[in-house]
Design a protein around this motif. Structure first.
Motif, mmCIF file in Angstrom:
data_model
loop_
_atom_site.group_PDB
_atom_site.id
_atom_site.type_symbol
_atom_site.label_atom_id
_atom_site.label_comp_id
_atom_site.label_asym_id
_atom_site.label_seq_id
_atom_site.Cartn_x
_atom_site.Cartn_y
_atom_site.Cartn_z
ATOM 1 N N ASP A 299 14.863 60.820 76.725
ATOM 2 C CA ASP A 299 14.989 59.580 77.487
ATOM 3 C C ASP A 299 15.069 58.401 76.529
ATOM 4 O O ASP A 299 14.813 58.550 75.350
ATOM 5 C CB ASP A 299 13.757 59.456 78.402
ATOM 6 C CG ASP A 299 14.071 58.698 79.676
ATOM 7 O OD1 ASP A 299 14.023 57.467 79.639
ATOM 8 O OD2 ASP A 299 14.345 59.350 80.685
ATOM 9 N N PRO A 300 15.372 57.182 77.023
ATOM 10 C CA PRO A 300 15.547 56.048 76.121
ATOM 11 C C PRO A 300 14.283 55.542 75.424
ATOM 12 O O PRO A 300 14.397 54.873 74.412
ATOM 13 C CB PRO A 300 16.123 54.950 77.000
ATOM 14 C CG PRO A 300 16.085 55.426 78.386
ATOM 15 C CD PRO A 300 15.740 56.886 78.379
ATOM 16 N N LEU A 301 13.094 55.826 75.919
ATOM 17 C CA LEU A 301 11.874 55.423 75.218
ATOM 18 C C LEU A 301 11.879 56.152 73.884
ATOM 19 O O LEU A 301 11.951 57.377 73.834
ATOM 20 C CB LEU A 301 10.637 55.786 76.039
ATOM 21 C CG LEU A 301 9.277 55.540 75.396
ATOM 22 C CD1 LEU A 301 9.080 54.060 75.083
ATOM 23 C CD2 LEU A 301 8.179 56.033 76.303
ATOM 24 N N HIS A 302 11.837 55.408 72.797
ATOM 25 C CA HIS A 302 12.000 56.013 71.469
ATOM 26 C C HIS A 302 10.703 55.940 70.679
ATOM 27 O O HIS A 302 10.090 54.881 70.589
ATOM 28 C CB HIS A 302 13.112 55.295 70.710
ATOM 29 C CG HIS A 302 13.362 55.861 69.363
ATOM 30 N ND1 HIS A 302 13.872 57.121 69.152
ATOM 31 C CD2 HIS A 302 13.138 55.349 68.142
ATOM 32 C CE1 HIS A 302 13.963 57.343 67.861
ATOM 33 N NE2 HIS A 302 13.528 56.283 67.217
ATOM 34 N N ILE A 303 10.278 57.081 70.108
ATOM 35 C CA ILE A 303 9.093 57.111 69.253
ATOM 36 C C ILE A 303 9.481 57.611 67.872
ATOM 37 O O ILE A 303 10.501 58.280 67.698
ATOM 38 C CB ILE A 303 7.957 57.963 69.848
ATOM 39 C CG1 ILE A 303 8.370 59.423 70.037
ATOM 40 C CG2 ILE A 303 7.464 57.358 71.162
ATOM 41 C CD1 ILE A 303 7.238 60.342 70.495
ATOM 42 N N LEU A 304 8.644 57.272 66.900
ATOM 43 C CA LEU A 304 8.852 57.713 65.524
ATOM 44 C C LEU A 304 7.803 58.759 65.165
ATOM 45 O O LEU A 304 6.715 58.771 65.740
ATOM 46 C CB LEU A 304 8.734 56.526 64.568
ATOM 47 C CG LEU A 304 9.759 55.416 64.768
ATOM 48 C CD1 LEU A 304 9.467 54.259 63.825
ATOM 49 C CD2 LEU A 304 11.171 55.932 64.567
ATOM 50 N N THR B 31 5.777 55.763 79.651
ATOM 51 C CA THR B 31 5.339 54.552 80.347
ATOM 52 C C THR B 31 5.386 54.863 81.837
ATOM 53 O O THR B 31 6.206 55.665 82.279
ATOM 54 C CB THR B 31 6.251 53.343 80.044
ATOM 55 O OG1 THR B 31 7.573 53.618 80.509
ATOM 56 C CG2 THR B 31 6.284 53.029 78.556
ATOM 57 N N SER B 32 4.495 54.246 82.602
ATOM 58 C CA SER B 32 4.513 54.509 84.040
ATOM 59 C C SER B 32 4.929 53.294 84.857
ATOM 60 O O SER B 32 5.008 53.366 86.069
ATOM 61 C CB SER B 32 3.169 55.055 84.516
ATOM 62 O OG SER B 32 2.114 54.281 84.063
ATOM 63 N N ALA B 33 5.211 52.169 84.218
ATOM 64 C CA ALA B 33 5.726 50.994 84.930
ATOM 65 C C ALA B 33 6.587 50.184 83.965
ATOM 66 O O ALA B 33 6.043 49.351 83.248
ATOM 67 C CB ALA B 33 4.585 50.149 85.482
ATOM 68 N N PRO B 34 7.877 50.442 83.843
ATOM 69 C CA PRO B 34 8.673 51.425 84.581
ATOM 70 C C PRO B 34 8.476 52.832 84.016
ATOM 71 O O PRO B 34 8.070 52.992 82.872
ATOM 72 C CB PRO B 34 10.104 50.956 84.346
ATOM 73 C CG PRO B 34 10.067 50.321 82.989
ATOM 74 C CD PRO B 34 8.701 49.674 82.901
ATOM 75 N N CYS B 35 8.803 53.840 84.823
ATOM 76 C CA CYS B 35 8.633 55.229 84.398
ATOM 77 C C CYS B 35 9.696 55.603 83.359
ATOM 78 O O CYS B 35 10.885 55.412 83.588
ATOM 79 C CB CYS B 35 8.747 56.156 85.604
ATOM 80 S SG CYS B 35 7.321 56.054 86.699
ATOM 81 N N SER B 36 9.221 56.101 82.242
ATOM 82 C CA SER B 36 10.106 56.534 81.165
ATOM 83 C C SER B 36 9.352 57.532 80.289
ATOM 84 O O SER B 36 8.138 57.415 80.118
ATOM 85 C CB SER B 36 10.549 55.332 80.332
ATOM 86 O OG SER B 36 11.459 55.710 79.341
ATOM 87 N N VAL B 37 10.077 58.500 79.742
ATOM 88 C CA VAL B 37 9.491 59.512 78.865
ATOM 89 C C VAL B 37 10.296 59.543 77.574
ATOM 90 O O VAL B 37 11.523 59.490 77.603
ATOM 91 C CB VAL B 37 9.509 60.902 79.541
ATOM 92 C CG1 VAL B 37 8.938 61.964 78.621
ATOM 93 C CG2 VAL B 37 8.744 60.882 80.847
ATOM 94 N N SER B 38 9.606 59.650 76.456
ATOM 95 C CA SER B 38 10.272 59.693 75.156
ATOM 96 C C SER B 38 10.779 61.092 74.831
ATOM 97 O O SER B 38 10.465 62.063 75.529
ATOM 98 C CB SER B 38 9.314 59.256 74.048
ATOM 99 O OG SER B 38 8.402 60.301 73.750
ATOM 100 N N GLU B 39 11.482 61.167 73.735
ATOM 101 C CA GLU B 39 11.802 62.456 73.142
ATOM 102 C C GLU B 39 10.498 63.084 72.649
ATOM 103 O O GLU B 39 9.494 62.418 72.546
ATOM 104 C CB GLU B 39 12.798 62.290 71.986
ATOM 105 C CG GLU B 39 12.242 61.607 70.749
ATOM 106 C CD GLU B 39 12.318 60.084 70.736
ATOM 107 O OE1 GLU B 39 12.335 59.522 69.634
ATOM 108 O OE2 GLU B 39 12.342 59.460 71.812
ATOM 109 N N VAL B 40 10.558 64.367 72.344
ATOM 110 C CA VAL B 40 9.409 65.060 71.747
ATOM 111 C C VAL B 40 9.599 65.023 70.227
ATOM 112 O O VAL B 40 10.677 65.338 69.734
ATOM 113 C CB VAL B 40 9.324 66.526 72.221
ATOM 114 C CG1 VAL B 40 8.215 67.261 71.497
ATOM 115 C CG2 VAL B 40 9.106 66.582 73.734
ATOM 116 N N ILE B 41 8.549 64.619 69.534
ATOM 117 C CA ILE B 41 8.547 64.675 68.067
ATOM 118 C C ILE B 41 7.625 65.824 67.682
ATOM 119 O O ILE B 41 6.484 65.864 68.116
ATOM 120 C CB ILE B 41 7.991 63.363 67.468
ATOM 121 C CG1 ILE B 41 8.808 62.151 67.890
ATOM 122 C CG2 ILE B 41 7.880 63.473 65.944
ATOM 123 C CD1 ILE B 41 10.111 61.987 67.192
ATOM 124 N N VAL B 42 8.129 66.748 66.881
ATOM 125 C CA VAL B 42 7.302 67.859 66.421
ATOM 126 C C VAL B 42 6.999 67.617 64.951
ATOM 127 O O VAL B 42 7.902 67.453 64.139
ATOM 128 C CB VAL B 42 7.999 69.214 66.635
ATOM 129 C CG1 VAL B 42 7.148 70.340 66.093
ATOM 130 C CG2 VAL B 42 8.277 69.421 68.121
#
Length: 129
Positions: free
Chosen positions: A24-29, A114-125
């Motif tokens: 999803d568009p939420l991006h984590i490092l 995030t739950s407002a708005p709802c978004s899920v990041s990629e999985v980082i392993v």
């Protein structure tokens, strides 16, 4: 749902230090510096100001529904919530956690939402050094 993941829980084993599964568009490092026994920074980017980001980790991939966000799942098996932070005016949320020394050599899958708005990041392993 088209992401190529087996929805049953699976063990994580990879020779790479980090790899990502796009979601999803939420991006984590990846956590920095990625070392056990010290503080690590977990960053999420491109988030509206004030939006609360939550991070979770697991030793396995799987499927865990996000109850406040009907139809969205974390791609983690039995996730443990690591913490939360609100996005700054620059669109960055940051969580600083000391990773226990006992996790040296351990591979964890990390995901944020995030739950407002709802978004899920990629999985980082990540395999902690």
């Amino acid at each position: 749902a088209g992401d190529g993941l087996n929805r049953t829980e699976s063990s994580l084993s990879s020779g790479a230090a980090h790899f990502m599964i796009s979601c999803d568009p939420l991006h984590i490092l990846p956590p920095s510096p990625g070392r056990a026994g010290t503080a690590n920074a977990f960053l999420a980017m491109d988030i509206p100001f004030g939006t609360v980001v939550s991070w979770a980790a697991s030793r396995t991939l799987g499927r865990s529904p996000l109850l406040p966000c009907r139809g969205l799942d974390l791609q983690l098996g039995n996730p443990i919530v690591l913490g939360h932070d609100a996005a700054s005016q620059y669109g960055i949320a940051r969580l600083i956690l000391r990773v226990p020394t006992g996790l040296s050599g351990t591979t964890l899958a990390i995901q944020a939402w995030t739950s407002a708005p709802c978004s899920v990041s990629e999985v980082i392993v990540t395999r902690f050094k």
